[in-house]
Design a protein around this motif. Structure first.
Motif, PDB file in Angstrom:
ATOM      1  N   UNK A   1      29.013   0.750  18.300  1.00 19.97           N
ATOM      2  CA  UNK A   1      28.055   0.714  19.211  1.00 19.97           C
ATOM      3  C   UNK A   1      26.834   1.228  18.936  1.00 19.97           C
ATOM      4  N   UNK A   2      25.640   1.049  19.483  1.00 21.33           N
ATOM      5  CA  UNK A   2      24.267   1.630  19.332  1.00 21.33           C
ATOM      6  C   UNK A   2      23.098   0.938  19.979  1.00 21.33           C
ATOM      7  N   UNK A   3      22.038   1.474  19.607  1.00 16.93           N
ATOM      8  CA  UNK A   3      20.838   0.810  20.276  1.00 16.93           C
ATOM      9  C   UNK A   3      19.962   0.496  19.243  1.00 16.93           C
ATOM     10  N   UNK A   4      19.148  -0.572  19.585  1.00 21.96           N
ATOM     11  CA  UNK A   4      18.025  -1.171  18.380  1.00 21.96           C
ATOM     12  C   UNK A   4      17.193  -2.045  19.214  1.00 21.96           C
ATOM     13  N   UNK A   5      15.826  -1.671  19.061  1.00 21.68           N
ATOM     14  CA  UNK A   5      14.759  -2.404  19.583  1.00 21.68           C
ATOM     15  C   UNK A   5      14.744  -2.680  21.348  1.00 21.68           C
ATOM     16  N   UNK A   6      15.371  -1.331  21.776  1.00 23.05           N
ATOM     17  CA  UNK A   6      15.290  -1.646  23.243  1.00 23.05           C
ATOM     18  C   UNK A   6      16.587  -2.316  23.774  1.00 23.05           C
ATOM     19  N   UNK A   7      17.673  -2.696  23.104  1.00 24.04           N
ATOM     20  CA  UNK A   7      18.767  -3.491  23.486  1.00 24.04           C
ATOM     21  C   UNK A   7      20.021  -2.580  22.990  1.00 24.04           C
ATOM     22  N   UNK A   8      21.071  -2.499  23.878  1.00 24.84           N
ATOM     23  CA  UNK A   8      22.170  -1.871  23.513  1.00 24.84           C
ATOM     24  C   UNK A   8      23.168  -2.873  22.896  1.00 24.84           C
TER      25      UNK A   8
ATOM     26  N   UNK B   1      36.670 -11.943  11.631  1.00 24.27           N
ATOM     27  CA  UNK B   1      35.556 -12.284  12.543  1.00 24.27           C
ATOM     28  C   UNK B   1      34.832 -11.128  12.822  1.00 24.27           C
ATOM     29  N   UNK B   2      33.170 -11.384  13.083  1.00 23.98           N
ATOM     30  CA  UNK B   2      32.498 -10.418  13.646  1.00 23.98           C
ATOM     31  C   UNK B   2      31.740 -10.605  14.804  1.00 23.98           C
ATOM     32  N   UNK B   3      32.161  -9.977  15.764  1.00 26.09           N
ATOM     33  CA  UNK B   3      31.347 -10.425  17.135  1.00 26.09           C
ATOM     34  C   UNK B   3      30.548  -9.248  17.364  1.00 26.09           C
ATOM     35  N   UNK B   4      29.117  -9.876  17.953  1.00 23.30           N
ATOM     36  CA  UNK B   4      28.242  -8.559  18.345  1.00 23.30           C
ATOM     37  C   UNK B   4      27.626  -9.174  19.833  1.00 23.30           C
ATOM     38  N   UNK B   5      27.581  -8.145  20.470  1.00 27.80           N
ATOM     39  CA  UNK B   5      27.140  -8.331  21.903  1.00 27.80           C
ATOM     40  C   UNK B   5      25.908  -7.404  22.025  1.00 27.80           C
ATOM     41  N   UNK B   6      24.846  -8.009  22.639  1.00 23.69           N
ATOM     42  CA  UNK B   6      23.399  -7.282  22.758  1.00 23.69           C
ATOM     43  C   UNK B   6      22.791  -7.486  24.200  1.00 23.69           C
ATOM     44  N   UNK B   7      22.887  -6.335  24.753  1.00 26.29           N
ATOM     45  CA  UNK B   7      22.455  -6.182  26.054  1.00 26.29           C
ATOM     46  C   UNK B   7      21.279  -5.382  26.276  1.00 26.29           C
ATOM     47  N   UNK B   8      20.313  -5.806  27.296  1.00 22.64           N
ATOM     48  CA  UNK B   8      19.167  -5.082  27.697  1.00 22.64           C
ATOM     49  C   UNK B   8      19.474  -3.512  28.062  1.00 22.64           C
ATOM     50  N   UNK B   9      18.816  -2.604  27.692  1.00 24.71           N
ATOM     51  CA  UNK B   9      19.001  -1.257  28.283  1.00 24.71           C
ATOM     52  C   UNK B   9      18.197  -0.998  29.681  1.00 24.71           C
ATOM     53  N   UNK B  10      17.680  -2.204  30.188  1.00 28.74           N
ATOM     54  CA  UNK B  10      17.180  -1.744  31.419  1.00 28.74           C
ATOM     55  C   UNK B  10      17.292  -3.247  32.206  1.00 28.74           C
TER      56      UNK B  10
END
Length: 360
Positions: free
Chosen positions: A277-284, A349-358
């Motif tokens: 997990x982590x954050x990047x460019x304002x997205x978790x 398999x590699x699965x990535x979920x990106x969610x807004x942090x606001x």
């Protein structure tokens, strides 16, 4: 809604054109009239020719000509305004016809309006995009309904078969029958709950709260640790805090589905699952990678479809109901996020979920 009949838009536009031209013509003639009254002397006559008109003569000659000009302007504005209004409203008639066809159930047609970009062209293009999106959603819902009916019919048919066998064979072991019925019923309940969860996420009927994806990842891995040990899969969790806003229950379900899917569809032995997990460019972001067989990009693209289990998944234990990644995609979309699936070069398999942090 019942409405009283009124004037058509074409007639209203025509009357607007007529009114505008008549007001402009009247003002112009009034200006000439005022000019004659103010600047033409009211004497016995003026000019050097044989004809020396007075102001009264000019006014008497001007009045019928002005009336004729207004009459011609009225006729010209009515005819011209009607033609121009018709040409301006012709794209709206196409859009109206397309709307009526869509209301009747036809979603395959498109307006495809030609010409340069303007407001009506933008409206037609937006309507075409809406029809395409609706057609895709309806087709997906139809496929989903057909697949769901097939999946629900299977446990019911198995239950009916077991009961028929037990009724025709009085000496049949009732304990074995009960255990098999329990397993079939549990699968039917799991499928029904998954369908209800999909419906809930599609409606976005949940309250957003502060959530940390790293904590959800730890909770999901702890819950599924026993299953991973049973199947010989090593779970590794790492990363930093990934705060976002959403439903803790749904996001935990999303994380659990991803980790469970990675454990079940792994190598027969010595498999591994990496959760980061982590954050990047304002997205978790949350990434779940798993070892396994080599997958093609074409197969990976179909895994998020409902009831798609991929190769060698139907007959394995803990195979699920084929809605794991479909539920993940629905939850991610409901949280205004993105879901990315990609095959690993080493297999798996590699699965990535990106969610807004606001809030979006």
């Amino acid at each position: 809604m019942a409405r009283q009949p009124g004037l058509s838009v074409r007639l209203k536009l025509t009357l607007s054109y007529v009114g505008l031209l008549m007001v402009a013509g009247t003002l112009l003639l009034a200006t000439v009239w005022v000019f004659l009254l103010r600047y033409v002397p009211d004497g016995p006559g003026f000019g050097n020719g044989p004809f020396n008109p007075t102001r009264s003569d000019l006014l008497d000659a001007f009045t019928p000509r002005a009336a004729q000009a207004l009459g011609f302007l009225l006729v010209f504005s009515v005819v011209g305004g009607w033609i121009v209004a018709g040409r301006m409203l012709s794209p709206l008639r196409k859009i109206t016809d397309a709307t009526r066809r869509a209301a009747a159930g036809s979603l395959s047609h498109r307006i495809e309006m030609e010409g340069r970009d303007d407001e009506l062209r933008e409206l037609a293009d937006a309507f075409d995009a809406m029809l395409a999106r609706l057609e895709a959603q309806v087709a997906e819902q139809q496929r989903f309904a057909a697949n769901a009916s097939h999946e629900l019919r299977t446990p019911l048919a198995v239950t009916q078969t077991l009961l028929d066998v037990a009724r025709t064979d009085p000496d049949h072991d009732s304990r074995e029958l009960v255990e098999r019925l329990h397993a079939v019923n549990a699968r039917a309940i799991e499928l029904t709950e998954a369908l209800l969860l999909l419906s809930r996420t599609d409606q976005r009927s949940f309250t957003r709260e502060h959530v940390d994806l790293s904590l959800l990842a730890e909770e999901a891995t702890e819950t599924l640790l026993a299953l991973a040990e049973k199947r010989g899969v090593v779970l590794e969790t790492s990363g930093e805090a990934a705060p976002t806003l959403g439903s803790p229950t749904l996001l935990l379900q999303m994380t659990t589905n991803l980790v469970h899917n990675a454990i079940v569809h792994n190598l027969p032995a010595d498999g591994a699952v990496w959760v980061r997990t982590g954050t990047r460019s304002g997205r978790a972001w949350l990434t779940v990678e798993s070892s396994g067989e080599r997958l093609t990009p074409q197969l990976v693209a179909t895994l998020v479809e409902p009831f798609q289990r991929g190769t060698q998944r139907v007959h394995s234990d803990h195979a699920g109901v084929g809605l794991g990644l479909a539920i993940v995609r629905s939850i991610v979309q409901a949280h205004d996020g993105t879901l990315t699936l990609a095959p690993r070069d080493e297999g798996g398999l590699s699965v990535t979920v990106r969610l807004p942090d606001q809030p979006a």
